[in-house]
Design an enzyme around this catalytic site. Sequence first.
Site, PDB file in Angstrom:
ATOM      1  N   ASP A   1       0.831  -1.214   0.000  1.00  7.65           N
ATOM      2  CA  ASP A   1       0.000   0.000   0.000  1.00  7.65           C
ATOM      3  C   ASP A   1       0.861   1.257   0.000  1.00  7.65           C
ATOM      4  O   ASP A   1       2.036   1.234   0.355  1.00  7.65           O
ATOM      5  CB  ASP A   1      -0.912   0.007   1.230  1.00  7.65           C
ATOM      6  CG  ASP A   1      -0.120   0.025   2.528  1.00  7.65           C
ATOM      7  OD1 ASP A   1       0.875  -0.716   2.615  1.00  7.65           O
ATOM      8  OD2 ASP A   1      -0.476   0.772   3.450  1.00  7.65           O
ATOM      9  N   GLU A   2       0.250   2.364  -0.387  1.00  2.00           N
ATOM     10  CA  GLU A   2       0.821   3.708  -0.266  1.00  2.00           C
ATOM     11  C   GLU A   2       2.262   3.787  -0.777  1.00  2.00           C
ATOM     12  O   GLU A   2       3.159   4.242  -0.076  1.00  2.00           O
ATOM     13  CB  GLU A   2       0.755   4.167   1.197  1.00  2.00           C
ATOM     14  CG  GLU A   2      -0.668   4.237   1.721  1.00  2.00           C
ATOM     15  CD  GLU A   2      -0.752   4.701   3.158  1.00  2.00           C
ATOM     16  OE1 GLU A   2      -1.747   5.350   3.503  1.00  2.00           O
ATOM     17  OE2 GLU A   2       0.165   4.402   3.947  1.00  2.00           O
ATOM     18  N   VAL A   3       2.463   3.330  -1.980  1.00  7.27           N
ATOM     19  CA  VAL A   3       3.806   3.328  -2.565  1.00  7.27           C
ATOM     20  C   VAL A   3       4.004   4.599  -3.390  1.00  7.27           C
ATOM     21  O   VAL A   3       3.417   4.755  -4.462  1.00  7.27           O
ATOM     22  CB  VAL A   3       4.033   2.073  -3.435  1.00  7.27           C
ATOM     23  CG1 VAL A   3       5.437   2.100  -4.042  1.00  7.27           C
ATOM     24  CG2 VAL A   3       3.831   0.812  -2.599  1.00  7.27           C
TER      25      VAL A   3
END
Length: 582
Positions: free
Chosen positions: A372-374
């Site tokens: 997530d949230e890369v």
Amino acid sequence: MFHLLHSLLSQNTDHSSYRTLKTQNSKLNPISHFSEFRQAMSTLFLILFVFSHSLCVLQTQGLNSADEVNDSLTYLWPLPSEFTFGNKTLSVHPQLSLVVGGNGGNSSILRLGFDRYKAIIFKNSHGVSSFDRIRGRRLSYDVTKLKVVVHSDSEDLQLGVDESYTLFVLKKDGQSIVGEATIEANTVYGALRALETFSQLCTFDYGSKSVQVYRAPWYIRDSPRFAYRGLLLDTSRHYLPVDVIKQVIESMSYAKLNVLHWHVIDRESFPLEVPSYPKLWKGSYTKWERYTVEDAIEIVSFAKTRGINVMAEIDVPGHAESWGAGYPNLWPSTSCKEPLDVSKSSTFDVVSGILTDMRKIFPFELFHLGGDEVNTTCWSSTRHVKQWLEQHNMTTKDAYQYFVLKAQEIAISKNWTPVNWEETFNTFPTKLNPKTVVHNWLGSGVCPKAVAKGFRCIFSNQGVWYLDHLDVPWEAAYNAEPLEGIDDVSQQKLVLGGEVCMWGETADTSDVQQTIWPRAAAAAERLWSRREATSARNGNLTALPRLQYFRCLLNRRGVQAAPVTNLIARSPPIWSGSCYDQ
């Protein structure tokens, strides 16, 4: 009031903003002083409003006290699938004995469970009182034995293990010389769930100083609605000692949760020992805030004896800055430290080494790979990574996909089923390995899309099941439905269940349990009990008194569960009163 002020001042943000929150200093000036004064006055007004509103709630709700419980309700949590009861009161012998049967009757997990629950049930009971001994009085008890029949001798604990059971609590009569309670289960884990239910039927009576079962005889046939009923515990943002993790696991068993999602590593710290790469835990906050391999094995073993799996997570390629404290080559550069360097094969060697070591610790079939949230800015701004992207004709989005899929291949090669946060599905759904379990968190509507494409899904909508969102009330957690928007029966079966998430930015040993409970219990009943039984229109009449009762049960068992009806979760009571009225 000071605790309330602190709770109101604490910010409730989403998963993303919590992870990227930075403290900013501002210069002092008259304008800022005026602004701070105005903010303080606004906060004070809000506190007074909350205080007065809460007093009104206490006056108008009319919740029953401990001595005035609503007899039309069943005070078992979570609510069993099927049950009948009578109107008799049975006494339970303080020397209650265990009688076992079936191929799994001699399980050490069963015997440890019986001893554990016997200590809980008879915590206040000390057998025949000294006054009765002096008088030579002999007490008779209706229930003197607990018979447990476990059909299978397998102690394998995996996703979908049979947790069903039946429980009878009968009074001795002319046909039965000895009164006993009887549990029958296919596995020892079903027997553990039955022991929890039996313990909740047992109540200490302060008048007779004995343990009693009210509304007997009881007949209960029970099984969970969902196979996966989880709690995420974050030990990267704040280190939690092993004993605290065990306390959380113990409390999970009271609500029949069965998966601890251990978010052990993140960008802030790397506290876990990895023998293949021993410098990794240089990323821990201090040398005292670490978990050895033996610690992790002990946590997994402790959880298993309570019927709880441990699913570990390493979040890649983002959320991994702490890895570079021991191995700086994992960073794209010393000035741009995440995501992990996608251009080096050595990066994937480290990932493989971590998973190899962790496979020896975590036997559960699911393993969480994050994803997530890369933010891929580092890849496009670091010269050697940018050159690698150009040589492979990749965009940064392609590289994100490449990293996730390669990590999945490594996990699958070690006989794990990969779990990934929903961004991976949202970004490249057709490329994900078909075995992928999609973990929802951003909002509603993801599980319906995932199961429509044949993926399995775990529900954790942050709007209702993120426990660090302190403004989410109990009823929002209780009414959340993992199958919302999924009408096809075959697709409904692809929803494994759900998970409440205890992110650790604002929770440590001092407040983690009161942040988890009692709202996690609201989700636990949603995941265990039949949908029809938890969908009553007026939850304040049917669910709230029972949840308040369960919260008090947690308190009696030493769990620091906060009041149920707080406007701000985990804040203390606003006034004096009974546990059952909060």
